[in-house]
Design an enzyme around this catalytic site. Structure first.
Site, PDB file in Angstrom:
ATOM      1  N   GLU A 154       0.818  -1.207   0.000  1.00 30.73           N
ATOM      2  CA  GLU A 154       0.000   0.000   0.000  1.00 30.73           C
ATOM      3  C   GLU A 154       0.855   1.260   0.000  1.00 30.73           C
ATOM      4  OE1 GLU A 154      -3.013   0.269  -0.630  1.00 30.73           O
ATOM      5  OE2 GLU A 154      -3.711  -1.785  -0.409  1.00 30.73           O
ATOM      6  N   GLY A 176      10.438   7.329  -5.969  1.00 28.67           N
ATOM      7  CA  GLY A 176      10.206   8.711  -5.576  1.00 28.67           C
ATOM      8  C   GLY A 176       9.559   8.837  -4.204  1.00 28.67           C
ATOM      9  N   TYR A 214      -6.165   6.068   5.011  1.00 32.40           N
ATOM     10  CA  TYR A 214      -6.354   5.083   3.951  1.00 32.40           C
ATOM     11  C   TYR A 214      -5.575   3.803   4.235  1.00 32.40           C
ATOM     12  CZ  TYR A 214      -5.565   2.373  -0.171  1.00 32.40           C
ATOM     13  OH  TYR A 214      -5.458   1.293  -1.025  1.00 32.40           O
ATOM     14  N   ASP A 256      -9.264   5.986  -0.966  1.00 34.91           N
ATOM     15  CA  ASP A 256      -8.205   6.577  -1.777  1.00 34.91           C
ATOM     16  C   ASP A 256      -8.824   7.159  -3.037  1.00 34.91           C
ATOM     17  OD1 ASP A 256      -8.880   4.319  -3.212  1.00 34.91           O
ATOM     18  OD2 ASP A 256      -6.811   3.695  -3.588  1.00 34.91           O
TER      19      ASP A 256
END
Length: 369
Positions: free
Chosen positions: A42, A86, A125, A143
């Protein structure tokens, strides 16, 4: 907002879960309900497509198969495992969370969304996803997919860019979520949002829940979800200096705080720091870069422009445009330089950000393991 009656809710649950049982994606983190596996997947899936994540996930599990392995990982190896995904604060927070689990929870995961939300880096979330998938707790995982799916199904016109809107969706979804298969329900919504109910080109005509999609039935599906636009990223200009010392590269490690923290790049100089006049020429810029290296690092350097297009890279709040220069050191004393010389073999082991990969690629530099 539309509110379904009990019969419609039951019909939707059955339709959605039957479809998921037959068509749900076979993903490596779905092959068990281990909370560690759910959590890692996740976090990786934030801001990243599923197909991109799969090899990263598999390598991450190979390198750090348990929470204890992740907690003990050297930062350099941790960042290398994340290289290319990232948003490196995510993996740093993961290690903090792993250490918190070991120190404060004896390595045991909390089983409720409220308990999970107490852990570092786990927001509403992710807490909902772990609680529902790993511990069968009937908690929505809200989400972008959930916003898109339920705004269209129920015609919820609240602005999803506003933080308070989450509560509206959580309450609406909680009414519809089954208590016996909440994890499968949340994952089915994820799959639905990434297949038939995508943002720009939905294929609702073939969707298994077409008859429940009120926005589609009303002909205004693309009006949902309602979302105000974010401000454009601020443009920032940089100069990148690709300097060699023999076969080694002159590299700097980014500060431990701020963007790209602790990652390695060639020297990146904000053009604003060069203090150029508005009518400065290309020669003026080269002279300013040479003066910058002498002033900041006590290094004598000659620089030349590289005849390639500038590199552009967009972050959440900034868009970098980077002009590439090649550099030749006249002196090699790096005592005052904020970095060091890096061999090509060492470079493949150091964590470098995506923007540095772009710089090397634009300069025709191949990084080989």
């Amino acid at each position: 907002m539309i509110e379904w009656n009990a019969a419609t809710i039951k019909d939707f649950q059955t339709t959605l879960l039957n479809w998921y049982d037959q068509e749900g994606r076979d993903l490596p983190w779905r092959r068990d309900h281990d909370p560690y596996h759910v959590w890692v997947s996740e976090i990786m899936l934030q801001q990243t497509q599923v197909q991109t994540v799969i090899p990263y996930y598999e390598r991450f599990m190979d390198w750090f198969p348990t929470v204890a392995d992740l907690a003990a990982a050297p930062e350099e190896r941790l960042l290398k495992a994340w290289e290319g995904l990232g948003y490196y604060s995510r993996v740093r927070n993961m290690q903090r969370c792993a250490r918190q689990l070991l120190a404060d929870y004896d390595g045991q995961w909390p089983e409720t969304a409220a308990g999970l939300a107490e852990l570092t880096g786990i927001g509403p979330y992710t807490a909902g996803a772990i609680a529902s998938i790993a511990f069968n707790q009937p908690v929505p995982a809200v989400d972008g997919n959930a916003y898109r799916v339920f705004s269209r199904l129920l015609k919820i016109d609240a602005d999803v860019a506003k933080p308070q809107t989450r509560k509206i969706f959580e309450r609406a979804i909680a009414r519809i979520m089954p208590t016996d298969r909440p994890g499968d329900f949340n994952q089915a919504i994820m799959d639905l949002g990434s297949s038939y109910m995508t943002a720009r080109q939905p294929d609702t005509a073939h969707s298994p829940v077409k008859r429940f999609n009120q926005a589609y039935l009303d002909g205004d599906e693309l009006a949902y979800p309602v979302k105000t636009k974010k401000p454009r990223p601020k443009p920032v200009a940089y100069v990148a200096v690709l300097a060699r010392m023999g076969t080694d590269w002159l590299m700097t490690q980014r500060p431990s705080n701020g963007m790209l923290a602790n990652l390695w790049t060639v020297p990146l100089i904000p053009v604003a720091d060069l203090e150029l006049a508005d009518d400065a020429t290309a020669a003026d810029q080269l002279a300013a870069v040479t003066a910058y290296f002498k002033r900041e690092y006590r290094l004598k350097l000659t620089v030349q422009p590289l005849d390639v297009r500038p590199v552009t890279h967009t972050f959440t709040h900034q868009k970098w445009t980077i002009q590439l220069l090649t550099g030749q050191l006249v002196t090699s004393d790096l005592a005052y330089f904020a970095g060091r010389r890096i061999s090509e073999s060492e470079l493949t082991r150091l964590p470098i950000p995506k923007v540095q990969e772009k710089i090397f690629a634009r300069a025709g530099v191949s990084l080989k393991d």
